[in-house]
Design a protein around this motif. Structure first.
Motif, PDB file in Angstrom:
ATOM      1  N   THR A  20      -9.558  -6.403   7.910  1.00 46.79           N
ATOM      2  CA  THR A  20      -8.778  -5.215   8.218  1.00 46.79           C
ATOM      3  C   THR A  20      -8.006  -4.850   6.970  1.00 46.79           C
ATOM      4  OG1 THR A  20      -8.529  -5.951  10.505  1.00 46.79           O
ATOM      5  CG2 THR A  20      -7.030  -4.241   9.734  1.00 46.79           C
ATOM      6  N   ILE A  21      -8.073  -3.591   6.587  1.00 45.76           N
ATOM      7  CA  ILE A  21      -7.346  -3.096   5.433  1.00 45.76           C
ATOM      8  C   ILE A  21      -6.270  -2.148   5.939  1.00 45.76           C
ATOM      9  CG2 ILE A  21      -7.493  -1.820   3.257  1.00 45.76           C
ATOM     10  CD1 ILE A  21      -9.125  -4.401   3.216  1.00 45.76           C
ATOM     11  N   LEU A  22      -5.018  -2.457   5.648  1.00 43.25           N
ATOM     12  CA  LEU A  22      -3.896  -1.600   6.036  1.00 43.25           C
ATOM     13  C   LEU A  22      -3.313  -0.976   4.785  1.00 43.25           C
ATOM     14  CD1 LEU A  22      -2.091  -3.923   8.599  1.00 43.25           C
ATOM     15  CD2 LEU A  22      -3.591  -1.995   9.100  1.00 43.25           C
ATOM     16  N   PHE A  23      -3.181   0.342   4.809  1.00 51.09           N
ATOM     17  CA  PHE A  23      -2.590   1.070   3.702  1.00 51.09           C
ATOM     18  C   PHE A  23      -1.136   1.357   4.061  1.00 51.09           C
ATOM     19  CE2 PHE A  23      -7.115   2.000   3.562  1.00 51.09           C
ATOM     20  CZ  PHE A  23      -7.406   1.771   2.227  1.00 51.09           C
ATOM     21  N   GLU A  24      -0.236   0.526   3.558  1.00 50.54           N
ATOM     22  CA  GLU A  24       1.195   0.708   3.792  1.00 50.54           C
ATOM     23  C   GLU A  24       1.746   1.676   2.742  1.00 50.54           C
ATOM     24  OE1 GLU A  24       3.085  -0.783   6.279  1.00 50.54           O
ATOM     25  OE2 GLU A  24       1.203  -1.525   7.101  1.00 50.54           O
ATOM     26  N   GLU A  25       3.035   1.993   2.848  1.00 49.10           N
ATOM     27  CA  GLU A  25       3.640   2.946   1.924  1.00 49.10           C
ATOM     28  C   GLU A  25       3.564   2.476   0.467  1.00 49.10           C
ATOM     29  OE1 GLU A  25       7.991   4.871   1.010  1.00 49.10           O
ATOM     30  OE2 GLU A  25       7.504   4.318   3.070  1.00 49.10           O
ATOM     31  N   ASP A  26       3.824   1.190   0.225  1.00 51.83           N
ATOM     32  CA  ASP A  26       3.877   0.701  -1.149  1.00 51.83           C
ATOM     33  C   ASP A  26       2.933  -0.464  -1.438  1.00 51.83           C
ATOM     34  OD1 ASP A  26       5.214  -1.104   0.428  1.00 51.83           O
ATOM     35  OD2 ASP A  26       6.817  -1.467  -0.995  1.00 51.83           O
ATOM     36  N   LYS A  27       2.094  -0.831  -0.449  1.00 50.54           N
ATOM     37  CA  LYS A  27       1.202  -1.971  -0.669  1.00 50.54           C
ATOM     38  C   LYS A  27      -0.022  -1.898   0.230  1.00 50.54           C
ATOM     39  CE  LYS A  27       3.929  -4.739   2.462  1.00 50.54           C
ATOM     40  NZ  LYS A  27       4.943  -5.761   2.559  1.00 50.54           N
TER      41      LYS A  27
ATOM     42  N   LEU B 218     -16.173  -4.391  -2.799  1.00 55.53           N
ATOM     43  CA  LEU B 218     -14.985  -3.753  -3.334  1.00 55.53           C
ATOM     44  C   LEU B 218     -14.304  -4.753  -4.260  1.00 55.53           C
ATOM     45  CD1 LEU B 218     -13.143  -1.170  -3.077  1.00 55.53           C
ATOM     46  CD2 LEU B 218     -11.748  -2.560  -1.549  1.00 55.53           C
ATOM     47  N   VAL B 219     -14.005  -4.330  -5.487  1.00 59.25           N
ATOM     48  CA  VAL B 219     -13.375  -5.207  -6.473  1.00 59.25           C
ATOM     49  C   VAL B 219     -12.053  -4.575  -6.892  1.00 59.25           C
ATOM     50  CG1 VAL B 219     -13.583  -6.295  -8.735  1.00 59.25           C
ATOM     51  CG2 VAL B 219     -15.615  -6.028  -7.293  1.00 59.25           C
ATOM     52  N   LEU B 220     -10.973  -5.316  -6.673  1.00 62.68           N
ATOM     53  CA  LEU B 220      -9.645  -4.906  -7.117  1.00 62.68           C
ATOM     54  C   LEU B 220      -9.289  -5.731  -8.344  1.00 62.68           C
ATOM     55  CD1 LEU B 220      -7.784  -4.995  -3.683  1.00 62.68           C
ATOM     56  CD2 LEU B 220      -8.800  -3.008  -4.795  1.00 62.68           C
ATOM     57  N   THR B 221      -8.973  -5.078  -9.442  1.00 62.55           N
ATOM     58  CA  THR B 221      -8.506  -5.754 -10.646  1.00 62.55           C
ATOM     59  C   THR B 221      -6.992  -5.606 -10.661  1.00 62.55           C
ATOM     60  OG1 THR B 221     -10.555  -5.198 -11.777  1.00 62.55           O
ATOM     61  CG2 THR B 221      -8.701  -5.879 -13.156  1.00 62.55           C
ATOM     62  N   LEU B 222      -6.300  -6.758 -10.734  1.00 62.66           N
ATOM     63  CA  LEU B 222      -4.854  -6.770 -10.537  1.00 62.66           C
ATOM     64  C   LEU B 222      -4.100  -7.230 -11.780  1.00 62.66           C
ATOM     65  CD1 LEU B 222      -4.875  -8.483  -7.031  1.00 62.66           C
ATOM     66  CD2 LEU B 222      -4.988  -6.047  -7.550  1.00 62.66           C
TER      67      LEU B 222
ATOM     68  N   VAL C  49     -17.354   0.515   2.892  1.00 64.61           N
ATOM     69  CA  VAL C  49     -16.723   0.255   1.599  1.00 64.61           C
ATOM     70  C   VAL C  49     -16.451   1.553   0.838  1.00 64.61           C
ATOM     71  CG1 VAL C  49     -18.877  -0.136   0.324  1.00 64.61           C
ATOM     72  CG2 VAL C  49     -16.756  -1.249  -0.435  1.00 64.61           C
ATOM     73  N   ASP C  50     -17.345   2.539   0.960  1.00 65.53           N
ATOM     74  CA  ASP C  50     -17.143   3.804   0.253  1.00 65.53           C
ATOM     75  C   ASP C  50     -15.896   4.526   0.749  1.00 65.53           C
ATOM     76  OD1 ASP C  50     -19.451   3.563  -1.374  1.00 65.53           O
ATOM     77  OD2 ASP C  50     -20.699   4.270   0.279  1.00 65.53           O
ATOM     78  N   ASP C  51     -15.659   4.499   2.058  1.00 66.12           N
ATOM     79  CA  ASP C  51     -14.472   5.145   2.621  1.00 66.12           C
ATOM     80  C   ASP C  51     -13.183   4.456   2.157  1.00 66.12           C
ATOM     81  OD1 ASP C  51     -16.156   6.892   3.979  1.00 66.12           O
ATOM     82  OD2 ASP C  51     -16.099   5.716   5.834  1.00 66.12           O
ATOM     83  N   VAL C  52     -13.179   3.134   2.181  1.00 60.42           N
ATOM     84  CA  VAL C  52     -12.006   2.376   1.746  1.00 60.42           C
ATOM     85  C   VAL C  52     -11.763   2.612   0.260  1.00 60.42           C
ATOM     86  CG1 VAL C  52     -11.032   0.064   1.439  1.00 60.42           C
ATOM     87  CG2 VAL C  52     -12.260   0.631   3.543  1.00 60.42           C
ATOM     88  N   PHE C  53     -12.831   2.609  -0.525  1.00 55.42           N
ATOM     89  CA  PHE C  53     -12.728   2.864  -1.967  1.00 55.42           C
ATOM     90  C   PHE C  53     -12.110   4.236  -2.228  1.00 55.42           C
ATOM     91  CE2 PHE C  53     -14.801   4.800  -5.716  1.00 55.42           C
ATOM     92  CZ  PHE C  53     -14.309   3.967  -6.704  1.00 55.42           C
ATOM     93  N   GLN C  54     -12.604   5.255  -1.547  1.00 52.28           N
ATOM     94  CA  GLN C  54     -12.097   6.617  -1.743  1.00 52.28           C
ATOM     95  C   GLN C  54     -10.630   6.735  -1.329  1.00 52.28           C
ATOM     96  OE1 GLN C  54     -13.944   9.131  -3.250  1.00 52.28           O
ATOM     97  NE2 GLN C  54     -11.883   9.934  -3.404  1.00 52.28           N
TER      98      GLN C  54
END
Length: 116
Positions: A3-10, A81-85, A100-105
């Protein structure tokens, strides 16, 4: 299923029960300010397992290679999906995701408007 949650700052990544057992991790929080790059990649590199599970293409847990810390939760080498941090426990997070395309966008849209 992750599950991917898009919070305000994280971004909050929550793993499924099985993935939690395999990867020894339940959630990962990533401030948007720590995300340097996001991409969709095929990942065929060999990684040294620190803790977690590695069977064939399936990798769940903490891995290292050449001084780079990875968290991987994927059962495939294709289309992850690759996140570089920056300034995070992990230098890269690699995730197998449905849609994955939707989450990436969505993540790219957030990062383009987020002030670092």
């Amino acid at each position: 299923m992750k599950t991917i949650l898009f919070e305000e700052d994280k971004l909050i990544i929550s793993l499924s029960s099985l993935e939690t057992i395999l990867g020894l991790k339940h959630t990962i929080e990533v401030p948007y300010s720590n995300i340097m790059d996001v991409s969709i990649e095929d990942t065929h590199q060999f990684l040294w397992k620190m803790y977690g599970t590695h069977l064939g293409a399936s990798k769940y847990g903490y891995f290292r290679k050449d001084g780079v810390n990875y968290f991987v939760a994927s059962s495939t080498n294709k289309g992850n999906l690759v996140l570089t941090l920056n300034n995070h426990k992990y230098d890269k997070i690699i995730l197998e995701l449905d849609h994955v395309d939707d989450v990436f966008q969505q993540l790219q849209n957030i990062l383009s408007t987020y002030i670092k």
